[in-house]
Write a protein that holds these residues in place. Structure first.
Motif, short mmCIF file in Angstrom:
data_model
loop_
_atom_site.label_atom_id
_atom_site.label_comp_id
_atom_site.label_asym_id
_atom_site.label_seq_id
_atom_site.Cartn_x
_atom_site.Cartn_y
_atom_site.Cartn_z
N LYS A 16 0.83 -1.20 0.00
CA LYS A 16 0.00 0.00 0.00
C LYS A 16 0.87 1.25 0.00
CE LYS A 16 -4.28 -1.47 2.17
NZ LYS A 16 -5.18 -1.31 3.33
N LEU A 17 1.90 1.27 0.83
CA LEU A 17 2.76 2.44 0.92
C LEU A 17 3.50 2.68 -0.40
CD1 LEU A 17 3.87 4.64 2.94
CD2 LEU A 17 5.85 3.15 3.14
N MET A 18 3.96 1.59 -1.01
CA MET A 18 4.71 1.72 -2.26
C MET A 18 3.79 1.75 -3.48
SD MET A 18 8.07 -0.55 -1.45
CE MET A 18 7.22 -2.03 -0.94
N LYS A 19 2.49 1.68 -3.25
CA LYS A 19 1.47 1.76 -4.31
C LYS A 19 1.74 0.75 -5.42
CE LYS A 19 0.39 6.46 -3.28
NZ LYS A 19 0.67 7.83 -3.50
N ARG A 20 1.87 -0.49 -4.97
CA ARG A 20 2.05 -1.57 -5.93
C ARG A 20 1.08 -2.69 -5.61
NH1 ARG A 20 7.83 -4.13 -3.94
NH2 ARG A 20 6.95 -5.21 -2.14
N ARG A 21 0.94 -3.60 -6.54
CA ARG A 21 0.03 -4.72 -6.38
C ARG A 21 0.65 -5.75 -5.44
NH1 ARG A 21 -3.58 -7.55 -10.72
NH2 ARG A 21 -3.90 -5.38 -11.16
N CYS A 22 -0.11 -6.17 -4.45
CA CYS A 22 0.35 -7.18 -3.50
C CYS A 22 -0.04 -8.56 -4.01
CB CYS A 22 -0.28 -6.93 -2.12
SG CYS A 22 0.43 -7.94 -0.82
N THR A 23 0.95 -9.40 -4.17
CA THR A 23 0.71 -10.74 -4.70
C THR A 23 0.66 -11.74 -3.54
OG1 THR A 23 3.06 -11.15 -4.96
CG2 THR A 23 1.91 -10.17 -6.84
N SER A 24 0.27 -12.94 -3.86
CA SER A 24 0.17 -13.98 -2.83
C SER A 24 1.56 -14.40 -2.32
CB SER A 24 -0.57 -15.20 -3.38
OG SER A 24 0.12 -15.71 -4.50
N ASP A 25 2.58 -14.19 -3.12
CA ASP A 25 3.92 -14.54 -2.68
C ASP A 25 4.73 -13.32 -2.22
OD1 ASP A 25 4.06 -13.52 -5.24
OD2 ASP A 25 5.74 -14.78 -5.83
N CYS A 26 4.06 -12.29 -1.80
CA CYS A 26 4.71 -11.07 -1.31
C CYS A 26 5.54 -11.40 -0.06
CB CYS A 26 3.67 -10.00 -0.99
SG CYS A 26 4.37 -8.48 -0.33
N LEU A 27 6.80 -11.06 -0.09
CA LEU A 27 7.71 -11.36 1.00
C LEU A 27 7.37 -10.59 2.28
CD1 LEU A 27 10.40 -12.72 1.93
CD2 LEU A 27 11.56 -10.67 1.10
N LEU A 28 6.85 -9.38 2.12
CA LEU A 28 6.59 -8.51 3.26
C LEU A 28 5.21 -8.68 3.87
CD1 LEU A 28 8.21 -5.31 1.74
CD2 LEU A 28 9.25 -6.93 3.31
N ALA A 29 4.28 -9.28 3.14
CA ALA A 29 2.90 -9.39 3.61
C ALA A 29 2.73 -10.09 4.96
CB ALA A 29 2.04 -10.08 2.54
N PRO A 30 3.44 -11.18 5.24
CA PRO A 30 3.22 -11.84 6.54
C PRO A 30 3.68 -11.01 7.74
CG PRO A 30 4.39 -13.31 5.02
CD PRO A 30 4.32 -11.98 4.38
N TYR A 31 4.54 -10.03 7.51
CA TYR A 31 5.13 -9.29 8.62
C TYR A 31 4.61 -7.86 8.75
CZ TYR A 31 8.12 -13.19 7.63
OH TYR A 31 8.57 -14.46 7.37
N PHE A 32 4.03 -7.34 7.69
CA PHE A 32 3.48 -5.99 7.71
C PHE A 32 2.04 -6.04 7.19
CE2 PHE A 32 8.08 -5.50 7.03
CZ PHE A 32 8.39 -4.73 8.15
N GLN A 33 1.11 -6.38 8.10
CA GLN A 33 -0.29 -6.49 7.71
C GLN A 33 -0.88 -5.11 7.38
OE1 GLN A 33 0.40 -8.68 10.64
NE2 GLN A 33 0.66 -10.28 9.12
N ALA A 34 -1.98 -5.15 6.67
CA ALA A 34 -2.62 -3.92 6.20
C ALA A 34 -3.10 -3.03 7.34
CB ALA A 34 -3.79 -4.27 5.28
N ASP A 35 -3.40 -3.62 8.51
CA ASP A 35 -3.93 -2.83 9.62
C ASP A 35 -2.83 -2.14 10.44
OD1 ASP A 35 -2.99 -5.23 10.59
OD2 ASP A 35 -4.57 -5.44 12.09
N GLU A 36 -1.56 -2.29 10.03
CA GLU A 36 -0.44 -1.64 10.72
C GLU A 36 0.42 -0.86 9.72
OE1 GLU A 36 0.59 -4.64 14.33
OE2 GLU A 36 1.25 -5.26 12.32
N PRO A 37 -0.16 0.17 9.09
CA PRO A 37 0.62 0.88 8.06
C PRO A 37 1.79 1.68 8.63
CG PRO A 37 -1.45 1.99 8.45
CD PRO A 37 -1.51 0.71 9.23
N LYS A 38 1.67 2.18 9.85
CA LYS A 38 2.75 2.99 10.43
C LYS A 38 3.99 2.15 10.73
CE LYS A 38 -0.21 6.51 12.39
NZ LYS A 38 -0.65 7.19 13.60
#
Length: 161
Positions: A16-38
């Motif tokens: 979301k911050l980098m304004k790119r499409r999040c894929t299912s194999d996103c490396l950062l997704a498991p550690y930076f959930q959408a509800d914790e943008p800060k």
């Protein structure tokens, strides 16, 4: 034709911050959930997206959560104190620990003096260490030596009258 990458229902905070499409194999997704943008914004500001990705790629999967927690802590401390960062926080905690060790040594010295003096039956109420209410008092802390580590190494006992 649509891309073959599946898009998750909600993008992670990093995507979301980098304004790119999040894929299912996103490396950062498991550690930076959408509800914790800060959380990711702080890490991104201090380390940058490519460095975070490189760090996580080099760390085994079993240790990635610990690495992310460390990055978040370091980023928060660096933003609070741009000069010293987490080293400043660690130094402050060490100073508090040494002060508490010193206070503990003082308390143990007082307790040892009181228990030693109360064991003597011939203890006089005219002793300079006695208070009016019958409890032992200390006028100074010169009765013990504290080394650099905050541990009491030697006690000096005043003779009883």
């Amino acid at each position: 034709m649509r891309s073959q990458e599946q898009r998750s229902s909600s993008s992670c905070a990093a995507c979301k911050l980098m304004k790119r499409r999040c894929t299912s194999d996103c490396l950062l997704a498991p550690y930076f959930q959408a509800d914790e943008p800060k959380k990711y914004a702080k890490v991104h500001k201090v380390f940058g997206a490519s460095n975070v990705t490189k760090i996580l790629n080099e760390v085994p999967k079993s240790q990635r959560q610990d690495a992310v927690d460390s990055l978040v802590f370091e980023a928060e401390e660096r933003l609070k104190d741009p000069v010293y960062g987490c080293i400043g926080a660690i130094t402050s905690l060490q100073d508090k620990m040494f002060q508490l060790q010193h206070d503990l040594a003082v308390a143990k010295a007082r307790l040892a003096r009181c228990s030693t003096r109360t064991s003597y039956v011939s203890c006089s109420t005219t002793s300079p260490f006695m208070m009016l209410d019958g409890e032992f008092g200390m006028s100074s802390f010169d009765d013990f030596v504290v080394d650099q580590g905050g541990l009491t190494t030697e006690f000096y006992q005043c003779p009883f009258p």
